[in-house]
Scaffold this active site. Sequence first.
Site, mmCIF file in Angstrom:
data_model
loop_
_atom_site.group_PDB
_atom_site.id
_atom_site.type_symbol
_atom_site.label_atom_id
_atom_site.label_comp_id
_atom_site.label_asym_id
_atom_site.label_seq_id
_atom_site.Cartn_x
_atom_site.Cartn_y
_atom_site.Cartn_z
ATOM 1 N N HIS A 55 0.846 -1.185 0.000
ATOM 2 C CA HIS A 55 0.000 0.000 0.000
ATOM 3 C C HIS A 55 0.889 1.245 0.000
ATOM 4 O O HIS A 55 2.114 1.141 0.127
ATOM 5 C CB HIS A 55 -0.954 0.006 1.213
ATOM 6 C CG HIS A 55 -0.262 -0.078 2.536
ATOM 7 N ND1 HIS A 55 -0.447 -1.129 3.420
ATOM 8 C CD2 HIS A 55 0.623 0.751 3.148
ATOM 9 C CE1 HIS A 55 0.280 -0.935 4.496
ATOM 10 N NE2 HIS A 55 0.945 0.194 4.354
HETATM 11 C C1 T46 Z 1 4.270 -0.404 6.965
HETATM 12 C C2 T46 Z 1 4.332 -1.702 7.671
HETATM 13 C C3 T46 Z 1 5.659 -1.993 8.261
HETATM 14 C C4 T46 Z 1 -4.021 -0.225 13.376
HETATM 15 O O1 T46 Z 1 -5.111 -0.356 13.927
HETATM 16 N N1 T46 Z 1 -3.117 0.706 13.844
HETATM 17 C C5 T46 Z 1 -1.887 0.891 13.273
HETATM 18 O O2 T46 Z 1 -1.119 1.752 13.734
HETATM 19 C C6 T46 Z 1 -1.548 0.086 12.140
HETATM 20 C C7 T46 Z 1 -0.198 0.257 11.448
HETATM 21 C C8 T46 Z 1 -2.445 -0.833 11.682
HETATM 22 N N2 T46 Z 1 -3.641 -0.975 12.298
HETATM 23 C C9 T46 Z 1 -4.581 -2.000 11.796
HETATM 24 C C10 T46 Z 1 -5.152 -1.696 10.429
HETATM 25 C C11 T46 Z 1 -5.357 -3.073 9.818
HETATM 26 O O3 T46 Z 1 -6.619 -3.574 10.217
HETATM 27 O O4 T46 Z 1 -3.881 -3.241 11.668
HETATM 28 C C12 T46 Z 1 -4.271 -3.917 10.479
HETATM 29 C C13 T46 Z 1 -3.075 -4.149 9.571
HETATM 30 O O5 T46 Z 1 -2.566 -2.861 9.201
HETATM 31 P P1 T46 Z 1 -1.681 -2.627 7.905
HETATM 32 O O6 T46 Z 1 -2.338 -3.167 6.698
HETATM 33 O O7 T46 Z 1 -1.317 -1.187 7.907
HETATM 34 O O8 T46 Z 1 -0.403 -3.535 8.247
HETATM 35 P P2 T46 Z 1 0.963 -3.752 7.486
HETATM 36 O O9 T46 Z 1 1.859 -4.470 8.415
HETATM 37 O O10 T46 Z 1 0.735 -4.367 6.161
HETATM 38 O O11 T46 Z 1 1.556 -2.283 7.212
HETATM 39 C C14 T46 Z 1 2.008 -1.502 8.305
HETATM 40 C C15 T46 Z 1 1.995 -0.021 7.889
HETATM 41 O O12 T46 Z 1 0.703 0.378 7.503
HETATM 42 C C16 T46 Z 1 2.925 0.191 6.739
HETATM 43 O O13 T46 Z 1 2.977 1.567 6.444
HETATM 44 O O14 T46 Z 1 5.260 0.066 6.410
HETATM 45 O O15 T46 Z 1 3.321 -1.858 8.683
#
Ligand code: T46
Length: 141
Positions: A55
């Site tokens: 993303h």
């Molecule tokens: C990146 C990598 C390393 C939250 O509720 N709070 C938060 O601060 C975050 C980051 C996520 N969430 C929830 C939102 C989704 O339901 O956790 C779930 C997974 O989140 P996300 O798709 O953002 O997870 P990653 O690990 O794919 O990505 C995150 C960061 O968004 C991204 O910028 O570099 O971690």
Amino acid sequence: MKVRRVEECRLIDLPKISSESGNLTFIESGRHLPFEYRRVYHIYDIPGGAIRGAHAHKECHSFLIAISGSFDVTLNDGHSTATFHLNRSYYGLYICPGIWRSLDNFSSGAVCLAFASDLYDEQDYWRDYDQYLTAIGLGKA
Ligand code: T46
């Protein structure tokens, strides 16, 4: 929206205090990173073969550290890509807004520590690559 390029992202070395009893690295908001951070999170217990990210953020700046183990971060701005292998806890990767990122090749026990300029907001995400390209002016005509 300001068009961002992969070249604006970079590895940043952090302070490392070494002693016979081990090393210490620290990060002060607004001093060691090119943004003030408002959120810190980590991803861990990552199964083999997993891909995280896939993303782009609209406004949020990020800084990622391999606090344990290693992984790859591939950045893409619609024109060019760059892949960074993170495997030490005394440096990390700064990612400016508007850059598509994917994390993969996680080693066993890898932990990614992340600093973000903004509180979590799902509206800050582009999670569809075609929508991302359209938003940055590179969509299919
Ligand atoms: C990146 C990598 C390393 C939250 O509720 N709070 C938060 O601060 C975050 C980051 C996520 N969430 C929830 C939102 C989704 O339901 O956790 C779930 C997974 O989140 P996300 O798709 O953002 O997870 P990653 O690990 O794919 O990505 C995150 C960061 O968004 C991204 O910028 O570099 O971690």
